[in-house]
Each structure stands twice: as C-alpha cells, then as structure tokens.
Write a protein that holds these residues in place. Structure first.
Motif, mmCIF file in Angstrom:
data_model
loop_
_atom_site.group_PDB
_atom_site.id
_atom_site.type_symbol
_atom_site.label_atom_id
_atom_site.label_comp_id
_atom_site.label_asym_id
_atom_site.label_seq_id
_atom_site.Cartn_x
_atom_site.Cartn_y
_atom_site.Cartn_z
ATOM 1 N N ARG A 244 0.781 -1.266 -0.057
ATOM 2 C CA ARG A 244 -0.097 0.010 0.029
ATOM 3 C C ARG A 244 0.974 1.296 -0.142
ATOM 4 N NH1 ARG A 244 -1.923 3.124 4.192
ATOM 5 N NH2 ARG A 244 -0.993 1.817 5.857
ATOM 6 N N HIS A 245 0.639 2.393 -0.603
ATOM 7 C CA HIS A 245 1.265 3.239 -0.881
ATOM 8 C C HIS A 245 1.198 4.113 0.583
ATOM 9 C CE1 HIS A 245 3.346 7.037 -2.180
ATOM 10 N NE2 HIS A 245 2.518 7.848 -1.420
ATOM 11 N N SER A 246 2.372 4.101 1.227
ATOM 12 C CA SER A 246 2.522 4.624 2.681
ATOM 13 C C SER A 246 3.591 5.625 3.038
ATOM 14 C CB SER A 246 2.540 3.370 3.369
ATOM 15 O OG SER A 246 2.531 3.539 4.925
ATOM 16 N N ALA A 247 3.497 6.567 3.267
ATOM 17 C CA ALA A 247 4.520 7.833 3.232
ATOM 18 C C ALA A 247 5.294 7.437 4.626
ATOM 19 C CB ALA A 247 4.133 9.102 3.407
ATOM 20 N N ALA A 248 4.822 7.076 5.453
ATOM 21 C CA ALA A 248 5.873 7.005 6.962
ATOM 22 C C ALA A 248 5.402 5.732 7.753
ATOM 23 C CB ALA A 248 5.254 8.227 7.995
ATOM 24 N N PHE A 249 6.188 5.116 8.410
ATOM 25 C CA PHE A 249 5.961 3.822 9.465
ATOM 26 C C PHE A 249 4.974 4.090 10.252
ATOM 27 C CE2 PHE A 249 6.530 0.713 12.354
ATOM 28 C CZ PHE A 249 7.064 -0.265 11.635
ATOM 29 N N SER A 250 4.725 5.411 10.823
ATOM 30 C CA SER A 250 3.950 5.835 11.762
ATOM 31 C C SER A 250 2.694 5.650 11.330
ATOM 32 C CB SER A 250 4.230 7.056 12.144
ATOM 33 O OG SER A 250 3.996 7.922 11.376
ATOM 34 N N GLY A 251 2.183 5.480 10.004
ATOM 35 C CA GLY A 251 0.818 5.296 9.505
ATOM 36 C C GLY A 251 0.618 3.768 9.291
ATOM 37 N N THR A 252 1.272 3.058 9.669
ATOM 38 C CA THR A 252 1.069 1.459 9.569
ATOM 39 C C THR A 252 -0.047 0.988 10.551
ATOM 40 O OG1 THR A 252 3.540 0.963 9.336
ATOM 41 C CG2 THR A 252 2.248 -0.703 9.862
ATOM 42 N N ARG A 253 -1.094 0.273 9.601
ATOM 43 C CA ARG A 253 -2.291 -0.161 10.327
ATOM 44 C C ARG A 253 -1.983 -1.309 11.352
ATOM 45 N NH1 ARG A 253 -5.220 0.391 4.589
ATOM 46 N NH2 ARG A 253 -5.290 2.737 4.641
ATOM 47 N N ASP A 254 -3.084 -1.477 12.232
ATOM 48 C CA ASP A 254 -2.772 -2.592 13.137
ATOM 49 C C ASP A 254 -2.755 -4.164 12.343
ATOM 50 O OD1 ASP A 254 -2.634 -1.096 15.415
ATOM 51 O OD2 ASP A 254 -4.826 -1.484 15.687
ATOM 52 N N GLU A 255 -3.403 -4.188 11.281
ATOM 53 C CA GLU A 255 -3.482 -5.509 10.658
ATOM 54 C C GLU A 255 -2.223 -5.627 9.919
ATOM 55 O OE1 GLU A 255 -5.575 -2.916 10.080
ATOM 56 O OE2 GLU A 255 -5.918 -2.761 7.938
ATOM 57 N N GLU A 256 -1.553 -4.531 9.591
ATOM 58 C CA GLU A 256 -0.471 -4.794 8.884
ATOM 59 C C GLU A 256 0.586 -5.126 9.584
ATOM 60 O OE1 GLU A 256 -1.203 -1.377 5.349
ATOM 61 O OE2 GLU A 256 -0.490 -0.693 7.213
ATOM 62 N N LEU A 257 0.774 -4.794 11.078
ATOM 63 C CA LEU A 257 1.663 -5.158 11.945
ATOM 64 C C LEU A 257 2.268 -6.556 12.144
ATOM 65 C CD1 LEU A 257 1.575 -2.329 14.993
ATOM 66 C CD2 LEU A 257 2.934 -2.532 13.013
ATOM 67 N N ALA A 258 1.291 -7.256 12.228
ATOM 68 C CA ALA A 258 1.348 -8.752 12.331
ATOM 69 C C ALA A 258 2.017 -9.240 11.059
ATOM 70 C CB ALA A 258 -0.019 -9.399 12.813
ATOM 71 N N SER A 259 1.474 -9.019 10.123
ATOM 72 C CA SER A 259 1.765 -9.522 8.573
ATOM 73 C C SER A 259 3.492 -8.821 8.563
ATOM 74 C CB SER A 259 1.008 -8.543 7.448
ATOM 75 O OG SER A 259 1.639 -8.838 6.244
ATOM 76 N N LEU A 260 3.663 -7.687 9.104
ATOM 77 C CA LEU A 260 5.145 -7.129 9.026
ATOM 78 C C LEU A 260 6.283 -8.036 9.848
ATOM 79 C CD1 LEU A 260 7.317 -5.251 7.798
ATOM 80 C CD2 LEU A 260 6.659 -3.648 9.843
ATOM 81 N N ALA A 261 5.599 -8.359 11.044
ATOM 82 C CA ALA A 261 6.296 -9.189 11.905
ATOM 83 C C ALA A 261 6.777 -10.504 11.266
ATOM 84 C CB ALA A 261 5.442 -9.343 13.158
ATOM 85 N N LYS A 262 5.850 -11.055 10.490
ATOM 86 C CA LYS A 262 5.914 -12.452 10.195
ATOM 87 C C LYS A 262 6.884 -12.323 9.003
ATOM 88 C CE LYS A 262 1.488 -14.278 10.559
ATOM 89 N NZ LYS A 262 0.388 -14.313 9.896
ATOM 90 N N ILE A 263 6.808 -11.328 8.013
ATOM 91 C CA ILE A 263 7.669 -11.197 6.960
ATOM 92 C C ILE A 263 9.161 -11.028 7.344
ATOM 93 C CG2 ILE A 263 7.469 -8.944 6.259
ATOM 94 C CD1 ILE A 263 6.845 -9.881 3.314
ATOM 95 N N ILE A 264 9.159 -10.228 8.367
ATOM 96 C CA ILE A 264 10.769 -9.944 8.759
ATOM 97 C C ILE A 264 11.272 -11.182 9.443
ATOM 98 C CG2 ILE A 264 11.981 -8.541 10.816
ATOM 99 C CD1 ILE A 264 10.045 -6.374 10.410
ATOM 100 N N ARG A 265 10.477 -11.586 10.260
ATOM 101 C CA ARG A 265 11.007 -13.052 10.932
ATOM 102 C C ARG A 265 11.304 -14.158 9.721
ATOM 103 N NH1 ARG A 265 9.238 -16.399 15.795
ATOM 104 N NH2 ARG A 265 8.522 -17.469 13.934
ATOM 105 N N THR A 266 10.444 -14.191 8.537
ATOM 106 C CA THR A 266 10.773 -14.983 7.589
ATOM 107 C C THR A 266 12.260 -14.595 6.927
ATOM 108 O OG1 THR A 266 8.505 -15.184 6.917
ATOM 109 C CG2 THR A 266 9.985 -15.736 5.354
ATOM 110 N N VAL A 267 12.464 -13.458 6.398
ATOM 111 C CA VAL A 267 13.793 -13.259 6.265
ATOM 112 C C VAL A 267 14.884 -13.300 7.004
ATOM 113 C CG1 VAL A 267 14.932 -11.086 5.189
ATOM 114 C CG2 VAL A 267 12.518 -11.407 4.643
ATOM 115 N N LEU A 268 14.584 -12.914 8.297
ATOM 116 C CA LEU A 268 15.919 -13.209 9.111
ATOM 117 C C LEU A 268 16.116 -14.687 9.369
ATOM 118 C CD1 LEU A 268 15.205 -10.382 11.904
ATOM 119 C CD2 LEU A 268 16.774 -10.233 10.224
ATOM 120 N N ALA A 269 15.141 -15.407 9.383
ATOM 121 C CA ALA A 269 15.246 -16.935 9.620
ATOM 122 C C ALA A 269 15.959 -17.469 8.445
ATOM 123 C CB ALA A 269 13.921 -17.727 9.900
#
Lengths: 337, 337
Positions: A244-269
């Motif tokens: 989604r076009h999003s200028a700032a991290f501060s505008g991240t929606r709640d439902e996006e946070l869980a998704s972001l957590a998962k994808i970061i963990r996937t990359v780090l693993a």
C-alpha cells in the motif's frame, strides 16, 4: 556453478553505483573470522529485567497491568540512550562560516529494548512479541514526528559486533535530528522528479515491477513484499516495502503489523540459514518529516535488512559505492529455498 | 577533562553532516576487541618475494637491474588484482530500464605491493621506500588516465582486517572505472559553484584557513599540510593536501614526493602512538578524469587517512551521516604531541 560476469548497477533513486563481482567471493582471506558471539553475562547487562536502574528512566513500556515504571514486568521498554548521539536542552541554529556549517547537537536518541530475554534474537521470539516491538516502533516514530525540532528520524537496529552493536541484548535505536541527511534529500528530489514525469509513486512502480518479475522476490503477502534489490549494496540484502502506498512507518495499520512481523521473521530466519547467523543491520528508509507531512505522493517507507559479511573499506569510503560479490537474483533464490 | 557539548558539523563541499558526541566514547562495550594482528606466515603470502607466480604477471615493478620480471629482486611491484572488482575485455555501455541502470563491470583493478618485506608497515619503512611507493602510485595513476574507458580512478589502502584488508602484507589498490561516483559528482558540482562565487579554488581557501587557524593542524611543510577536518567522519581522521593548487596526484613533482612520504609517515606514526596501532584506510580524493583534464580550477586532490576504531552501523548505512566521539581539535592536539 558458473560464475557470473561482473556488472555495474544502480537504482536511479539513490543514485549510488554498485559493482557486482562474484569472483571476489573466492579470494583468500588471511584473518581469523570475527568472534560473532558475545557471551556476555546477564549480570552485566543494563537491558535485563531487574537492572532498570542502570538506564535513564523509561519513556514508554508495554508492561503487565500491575507492574511499575522502571521495574520488571515489561515486554518492550523504551529509554533515552544513556550515551546519546544527540541530546535535548539546547536549540539548533545552523551557522555557516566560509565552507563549514555547524550547530548544537540537539535531538533525541532512544533505545527500544525488544525483549526482556537476554539471549533471544528476533527469529527466536514469538510473532506476538515481534509485533509488539513493531507497535512500539510505530508509537515512538509518531511521537517524535510531533516534535517541531525534529526534521528527520532514523530508526535502526544493530545486531552483532560487526554490525556496530555495543551490547548483545536485542534492541532498536531511534534518532530524531534537526537536519535532513544529504543522501535522503537527494533521493527525495529524485523521487519527486520521477513522480512528476510518470504521475505515479516511483516506489509503487518499483514494487509492481519486482512482483511481476519474480526472480528477486524473497517473500510477500497481501500487505508486504520483500525482495533483493537490483543494486543491493551487500550480499543477501533484502528490502521490504508495504505494498500500500504509505509515506511513513507511523501510518502502519494494526492488521499490517502482524503481517510485517511475520515477513521480517521469515527473512531473518532465511538469512540465519543461508549466511550462518550473520551480524546485520535493519534500517528504516523514509523521507524527512516535512516531506511526509506535505506532498507525500512520492514518499514510501521501506526497511532494509543488511547482513554484514564483509568490511567497508577504502574503496567504499572514497567513492560511496559498494562492491558486492553476490548478485541479488542468486541471493533471492538462496533465501527463498 | 571536561566533556565537550555535542555538535553537528558539515563541510559544504561534501555536504555530509557529522554528529560529534564525545560522551559516546564512554559507553560500555561488551564485545571482545578485534584480533588486530594477523600472524600469517610468509609461506602462505602471495605478495612475498619468491611467490611471484601466485599473482597474475606483473604490470610494472621497481627492481634491481639484473632481476627479471615475475621473479624476486623488486622493491615495489604492481600486478592485476587476481579477484578484481572490475575487469577488462568488454565494453561498458550504460543501459537504463525504468528506475534501474546497469552496464558491464569493465575497468581496471591493480594491486601495488608496497614492499617485499612481509611484516613491515609504512611507519617502519625507510622514507626512500615510501617515496618509491608514492612514485609508483603516480605512475599507475598517470597510466590509467590515458585509458579512454576509465572515467574515474580510486586509489586506496586497507590496513588491517577491520579496515577491509584480506591480506596483511602491505599493499595499495587502484580501481579505474567507467562511471563517476554520485558523491564525487556532487562534490565537483559544489566546488565549481564555490569557485565561480569567490573566484578561487575552494580547497586552496580551505587550506589557507586551516593553516591560519592552527588548532586542527597535525603537520605541515613547504609542500603539504595535514589537518584534522572540521567535519571528520572518524576519530583521529587526517586530511592531507598539497599546498600548491594541483588537480591530480599524477601531477605531483619529484621534490614533492619525498615531502609527502615524510608527512604520511609522521601522521601514521602519530596514529600508532595515539590510537594503539589501529586498522586504517588511506583514500585518495580527486575529481573525475574528465574534470581534471578540463576545467581544473576547482579540482584539488587530497589524501584521507582514516583510522577504523568503530564499526559502521545502521545509523550510518541509513543516513550516510557519521557519529564521531572525538572532536578534530582534540584529535589534532593528541596527534601533534
């Protein structure tokens, strides 16, 4: 495997050329590998529960209902950096004299302690804990944006000595500063030019093109995409964008946070598997506060996950360019496996 | 000693802000110090006399009259980098596709072996040997400038693992490339603007001003000046300029070479004393070949001597800025002692 030919690459937004030279991965290396593990004891760690008095008083914490500020019972804790790069209490006024410019080192430098557990790295944390950390990132970034003295905010994470960490307990840092870095201003100007030329956010176009192409993709879901950038500075570098076009991290929606957590963990693993648990940096890339609050049509935040497998040397310091011995197409294939 | 207040600084030519935060020098550091010494044996070293067959055939050497190419008897020897970042044999054509640019990784990557002696660092070499190395720098730079495919040349030296060296035997590297780094182009543009505004080379003005001021001076003689730059990126960084307006290192005169050898050795010896023999980079800074051959009125070469005492971390990678905990006025005072 056939060694690929050398190539020069850059993305026109950041403008920095990168040399890809796969053969350099084969050169002899005479030095001992760095001691990556820092076997520090909990006893000495200022970030462990029970040691809250060793940091300045907390700014914010996610904690159990009955627990008290600056005592145990927290899940994520934010404190001022005791040895901050910038500090409060003065006013920044830029002064020029001939070829030099300067001003007081004013600003904010906070530490987010990612977990109470001394030895847990992000790939070992429950998804809910990573999501909590990201929620704290969002809230600190939002808070700093309301500070009129803060013109640019850099959030980053240093994991491991070679990535610049001085303590091993997992933590993130946020620096709010009174100037906009020259590199960021240059990229903002370029992104604006691109948008005016094409009518679209250049990062949105970049994401669509990497998604369609597929060969540099590392992971994606309905909210985020992670790929190995065409002009990666480092072997196994990954860039992570909200789709989604999003200028700032501060505008991240709640439902996006869980998704972001998962994808970061996937990359780090994946990184831990492919590159033997390397030191790494996570770097937030976004425009200045003013740009994001003004015309944000060409501002789009992202995260860089940068494994540190080689040292920055004279070439990089002289040119601002990088030499990378792993092509991103290969990196993405390895990370996807 | 009183800890100084934090300050933000930049020089307008490179445009990069640096945060000075002396208190950060006091923060706890949990990791073991790096193993700085690489006790490699001569037996394994491809740069030692008798091992000439382990490098590609030599391009150039200063050697005893009776000795033969690719055998012992040399004082300074130049070979192609066996694992070069760039290579010959193809033509660079810049191609653009949407937001990306790329081209074949063509160019030159040479290694100058500074001495036949495996364990001798620059401060331990006779002045005449250092002067010989500098004469070879000059001749290789001059040779590369005649190559029409080379638009920019970066000469650099990595000493020690943390400074990016992969081998400990003293050596210098030269990379000739078909593109001009964005940072270099930006500085060239700024220097040109300054010259048009004031009528003078901005570097000549800078030198005059540091000489008059004195408090950041490290060493000088009739040909060269070494000072700690106002916006130093690293603790104990030194910048070394010819006081004569001179666009390219290749134009250095014979009588200047001996003087340069002496002043570099003075700085390196001071650094060894003040910072416990640190890893360091030496970086040549000069404009592109075209600029130097064209209007060179605002082009003025210099060397940076950059001790590597801290790691580059997420903040630096995100912003292109640096955090330095030693003010240059203090660094210069320590180095002069």
């Amino acid at each position: 495997m056939k060694i690929q030919e050398r190539e020069l690459r850059r993305d026109r937004l950041d403008g920095r050329w990168v040399i890809f030279a796969p053969e350099r991965g084969r050169r002899p290396y005479e030095f001992h590998p760095a001691d990556r593990v820092a076997p520090s004891s909990v006893g000495a760690c200022p970030f462990c529960p029970g040691h809250e008095g060793r940091t300045p008083p907390e700014i914010f914490a996610l904690r159990a209902g009955h627990s008290r500020a600056d005592g145990p019972g927290w899940r994520v804790r934010v404190v001022p950096n005791k040895f901050g790069a910038l500090g409060a209490g003065r006013t920044f006024r830029r002064r020029t004299s001939g070829l030099i410019e300067f001003g007081a080192g004013t600003g904010v430098h906070e530490v987010i302690i990612d977990t109470p557990e001394h030895r847990r790295e992000w790939p070992d944390l429950p998804i809910t804990q990573v999501r909590d950390v990201l929620a704290v990132w969002r809230s600190r970034l939002a808070a700093l944006e309301t500070d009129a003295a803060v013109r640019f905010i850099q959030l980053f994470k240093n994991k491991g000595r070679e990535a610049g960490a001085s303590l091993s307990h997992a933590h993130t840092q946020v620096i709010g500063m009174p100037v906009v870095p020259a590199d960021v201003a240059r990229e903002t100007a370029r992104a604006g030019q691109e948008r005016r030329k094409t009518g679209a956010c250049p990062y949105c176009r970049w994401i669509a093109s990497e998604k369609a192409l597929g060969k540099r993709l590392v992971a994606f879901d309905s909210h985020f995409i992670a790929f190995a950038p065409f002009a990666s500075r480092f072997p196994y570098e990954t860039r992570l964008f909200p789709t989604r076009h999003s200028a700032a991290f501060s505008g991240t929606r709640d439902e996006e946070l869980a998704s972001l957590a998962k994808i970061i963990r996937t990359v780090l693993a994946a990184l831990r598997r492919v590159a033997c648990d390397p030191p790494y940096n996570i770097v937030l890339r976004q425009a200045s506060v003013a740009v994001r609050k003004g015309d944000a049509r060409s501002a789009h935040w992202s995260l860089e996950i940068l494994p540190i497998l080689t040292h920055i040397a004279g070439f990089e310091l002289g040119t601002g360019m990088y030499i990378n011995h792993v092509f991103p197409e290969q990196a993405a294939e390895d990370l996807r496996k």
